[in-house]
Design an enzyme around this catalytic site. Sequence first.
Site, mmCIF file in Angstrom:
data_model
loop_
_atom_site.group_PDB
_atom_site.id
_atom_site.type_symbol
_atom_site.label_atom_id
_atom_site.label_comp_id
_atom_site.label_asym_id
_atom_site.label_seq_id
_atom_site.Cartn_x
_atom_site.Cartn_y
_atom_site.Cartn_z
ATOM 1 N N SER A 178 0.584 -1.261 0.131
ATOM 2 C CA SER A 178 0.115 -0.090 0.099
ATOM 3 C C SER A 178 0.827 1.243 0.071
ATOM 4 O O SER A 178 1.734 1.414 0.848
ATOM 5 C CB SER A 178 -0.994 0.099 1.038
ATOM 6 O OG SER A 178 -1.466 1.337 1.185
ATOM 7 N N LYS A 203 -13.339 -3.378 1.339
ATOM 8 C CA LYS A 203 -14.413 -2.473 1.357
ATOM 9 C C LYS A 203 -15.952 -2.743 1.296
ATOM 10 O O LYS A 203 -16.562 -1.767 1.725
ATOM 11 C CB LYS A 203 -14.164 -1.715 -0.102
ATOM 12 C CG LYS A 203 -12.666 -1.029 -0.200
ATOM 13 C CD LYS A 203 -12.572 -0.413 -1.442
ATOM 14 C CE LYS A 203 -11.109 0.065 -1.593
ATOM 15 N NZ LYS A 203 -10.991 1.216 -2.869
ATOM 16 N N ASP A 216 -13.011 7.226 -2.639
ATOM 17 C CA ASP A 216 -12.761 7.088 -4.072
ATOM 18 C C ASP A 216 -13.414 7.767 -5.154
ATOM 19 O O ASP A 216 -12.932 8.220 -5.946
ATOM 20 C CB ASP A 216 -12.952 5.516 -4.303
ATOM 21 C CG ASP A 216 -12.052 4.648 -3.574
ATOM 22 O OD1 ASP A 216 -10.850 4.965 -3.364
ATOM 23 O OD2 ASP A 216 -12.196 3.548 -3.221
#
Length: 301
Positions: free
Chosen positions: A37, A88, A124
């Site tokens: 990440s 998510k 997002d």
Amino acid sequence: MTGDLYHLDDLASRERLDAGHEIPARLAVIGCPVAHSASPRMHQPALDQAGIAARYVKVEVEPGRVAEAFRRMRELGFIGCNVTVPHKFEALAACSRVDPAAAEMGAVNTVVFGESATCGYNTDGPGFEAAVAEAFGLPLHGLDVLIAGAGGGAGGALAAHCARAGVKRLVLANRSLDKIEALATHLRGHHPGLPVEVLSLADPDLPSVARGCRLLVNTSSVGLKAQDPSPLPPESFSTGQMVFDTIYQPPLTAFLAAARAAGAETANGASMLLHQGIHAFRIWFPGSDPAAAMRQGLAAG
Ligand code: ATR
């Protein structure tokens, strides 16, 4: 090193989590795997610049254990966390309160551990919109948009954001039709005035439909491998189009190369990564301005 890597079991106590560190871990990105990440590279410099005594760490959490991870972070006094693949959806279910935009996107990537609630958001969508505005100078509102690979989590989330942002027309293209048909039905239900079309990536009409769209977006995983082809045939692209790939590694996918060859403007997912991070930081620290520190952190690699 920025972004120390932990496992859910390390969230057992402050002593264990912060052993060898003066500054406590108070923010994290959870995922599986999570070692790759880039989030710590953005958030740690922003925390440092703002003078906030907190480490931003990576925590590997197996599927099925997201609620447990949230509970432990709450107990340890974490401010919040980011959530990456594949968590998510599980994160949305594990939050006690979910922002309406995140609920419609069906996914949570940013969490705040508030006094009385664990609140879920999705940055997002806003990150994508800010990246498009930065790259092409236009808002999503009023655009004809085609999303290639709309059957995955990222595609569904961006499609929902486009609908909320007031695009004029939305074309969902995918290898398999079942998932995007369900998504289209959902979007039509929430946005009755919005034309939503569904097309197979193999449909012979796809190139002409694509040429009729101003913004083309790849949200499929096709392009992650260097030898991957473009998910859309080369005849799909033309001058005057804006072509965005959510993939940022490699920076120039076959999708973007084909678009450039046809004279379209292009951008990759690096700016979306940055802008979703900026939005997340501002949810945790309202009024902050982390953009410059985050840009520098990402560029430093
Ligand atoms: P998720 O994001 O939900 O984990 P994924 O498996 O990573 O999903 O796939 C993301 C998108 O890439 C999907 O739209 C998927 O198409 P399908 O719904 O038909 O599976 C698309 N995708 C993955 N591999 C592909 C390929 N080789 N050709 C075309 N599309 C592909």
